[in-house]
Design a protein around this motif. Structure first.
Motif, PDB file in Angstrom:
ATOM      1  N   SER A 200      42.426  43.244  19.780  1.00 59.84           N
ATOM      2  CA  SER A 200      43.592  42.444  20.134  1.00 59.84           C
ATOM      3  C   SER A 200      44.753  43.364  20.444  1.00 59.84           C
ATOM      4  CB  SER A 200      43.975  41.521  18.969  1.00 59.84           C
ATOM      5  OG  SER A 200      45.191  40.835  19.246  1.00 59.84           O
TER       6      SER A 200
ATOM      7  N   ARG B  57      48.335  40.898  16.300  1.00 56.47           N
ATOM      8  CA  ARG B  57      47.026  41.510  16.517  1.00 56.47           C
ATOM      9  C   ARG B  57      46.155  41.477  15.265  1.00 56.47           C
ATOM     10  NH1 ARG B  57      48.338  47.345  18.293  1.00 56.47           N
ATOM     11  NH2 ARG B  57      49.620  47.120  16.440  1.00 56.47           N
TER      12      ARG B  57
ATOM     13  N   HIS C  16      44.846  37.978  14.482  1.00 56.38           N
ATOM     14  CA  HIS C  16      43.746  37.576  15.371  1.00 56.38           C
ATOM     15  C   HIS C  16      42.420  38.152  14.886  1.00 56.38           C
ATOM     16  CE1 HIS C  16      46.314  35.580  18.209  1.00 56.38           C
ATOM     17  NE2 HIS C  16      46.958  36.692  18.536  1.00 56.38           N
TER      18      HIS C  16
ATOM     19  N   TYR D 119      45.694  48.571  21.381  1.00 57.80           N
ATOM     20  CA  TYR D 119      44.845  47.590  20.723  1.00 57.80           C
ATOM     21  C   TYR D 119      44.652  47.916  19.249  1.00 57.80           C
ATOM     22  CZ  TYR D 119      43.215  45.270  24.954  1.00 57.80           C
ATOM     23  OH  TYR D 119      43.149  44.537  26.100  1.00 57.80           O
TER      24      TYR D 119
ATOM     25  N   GLU E 165      38.103  33.307  20.978  1.00 51.09           N
ATOM     26  CA  GLU E 165      39.033  33.809  21.993  1.00 51.09           C
ATOM     27  C   GLU E 165      39.899  32.675  22.533  1.00 51.09           C
ATOM     28  OE1 GLU E 165      36.268  37.456  23.767  1.00 51.09           O
ATOM     29  OE2 GLU E 165      36.462  35.593  24.911  1.00 51.09           O
TER      30      GLU E 165
ATOM     31  N   SER F 231      42.534  31.504  20.146  1.00 57.01           N
ATOM     32  CA  SER F 231      43.644  32.447  20.005  1.00 57.01           C
ATOM     33  C   SER F 231      44.585  32.408  21.206  1.00 57.01           C
ATOM     34  CB  SER F 231      43.115  33.874  19.824  1.00 57.01           C
ATOM     35  OG  SER F 231      42.648  34.391  21.056  1.00 57.01           O
TER      36      SER F 231
ATOM     37  N   ARG G  96      43.580  33.145  24.419  1.00 56.73           N
ATOM     38  CA  ARG G  96      43.230  34.153  25.414  1.00 56.73           C
ATOM     39  C   ARG G  96      43.189  33.551  26.806  1.00 56.73           C
ATOM     40  NH1 ARG G  96      38.360  38.514  25.921  1.00 56.73           N
ATOM     41  NH2 ARG G  96      38.784  39.028  28.090  1.00 56.73           N
TER      42      ARG G  96
ATOM     43  N   ARG H  43      45.038  41.085  25.937  1.00 58.72           N
ATOM     44  CA  ARG H  43      44.409  39.874  25.422  1.00 58.72           C
ATOM     45  C   ARG H  43      44.777  39.654  23.962  1.00 58.72           C
ATOM     46  NH1 ARG H  43      38.838  42.670  27.056  1.00 58.72           N
ATOM     47  NH2 ARG H  43      40.048  42.807  28.898  1.00 58.72           N
ATOM     48  N   THR H  44      44.897  38.380  23.632  1.00 56.93           N
ATOM     49  CA  THR H  44      45.154  38.036  22.240  1.00 56.93           C
ATOM     50  C   THR H  44      43.947  38.382  21.389  1.00 56.93           C
ATOM     51  OG1 THR H  44      44.405  35.785  22.696  1.00 56.93           O
ATOM     52  CG2 THR H  44      46.803  36.172  22.681  1.00 56.93           C
ATOM     53  N   LEU H  45      42.765  38.141  21.933  1.00 55.22           N
ATOM     54  CA  LEU H  45      41.544  38.415  21.190  1.00 55.22           C
ATOM     55  C   LEU H  45      40.398  38.663  22.154  1.00 55.22           C
ATOM     56  CD1 LEU H  45      40.087  38.563  18.432  1.00 55.22           C
ATOM     57  CD2 LEU H  45      39.639  36.107  18.656  1.00 55.22           C
TER      58      LEU H  45
END
Length: 179
Positions: A10, A15, A18, A50, A75, A78, A80, A89-91
């Motif tokens: 993430s 982060r 997630h 990340y 994903e 979260s 994404r 990306r969030t996840l």
């Protein structure tokens, strides 16, 4: 299928939360969780660093596609959004490798939705370093040959390996887990 190696990462939002959400969603399926690492983004898209980890999980009711759906559902939950390849990306939950109930590695090379083992895992220190933490004797099939991940990692550029930096962050409180 019963066992999967999942690479999680993430670089947007909270982060750590997630990544912890993945471990929480897996619950009792979790066999091992690596330390959390910080890594520069991979793929050339300008973005924040990340947090990455590897989770090894087991569920006799899951096949390889169930692991894929599980990761994609997380994903989506979260938030994404897939706009740019290798973008922020969030996840990100990647199925790196799966084994079936007999322990045999699943190889799936012709389905574009799910290629196993993950076709780029052997090139990515942010996958191999945390995986090595939880499974020092793990092997990964590359071009039809099972190779120790320690050897794959040694074959990567030293700068790539050095860019995977262990943090003090944890994804679950080991003190509350039964022995």
């Amino acid at each position: 299928m019963s066992r999967a190696v999942l690479s999680i990462g993430s670089n947007l939002g909270d982060r750590l939360a997630h990544l912890r959400d993945v471990v929480a969603a897996l619950g009792e399926r979790v066999l091992a969780v690596s330390p959390v690492y910080t890594t520069a983004p991979w793929g050339g898209v300008e973005q924040d660093d990340y947090l990455n980890a590897v989770v090894v999980a087991e569920d006799p009711a899951f096949d390889d596609y169930a692991w894929l759906r599980f990761g994609q559902d997380l994903e989506q939950s979260s938030g994404r959004v897939r706009e740019i390849r290798w973008g922020a990306r969030t996840l990100d939950v990647d199925v790196v490798a799966c084994t079936d109930a007999t322990g045999a590695a699943v190889v799936r090379a012709t389905d574009p939705a799910l290629i196993l083992p993950h076709p780029q895992a052997h090139n990515r220190a942010f996958v191999l370093v945390p995986w090595l933490d939880v499974e020092p004797s793990a092997r990964l099939r590359v071009d039809g040959v099972d190779m120790p991940i320690v050897d794959l990692l040694a074959g990567l550029d030293p700068a790539e390996r050095a860019g995977v930096v262990r943090t003090e962050l944890v994804l679950r409180d080991e003190s509350t887990r039964p022995c």
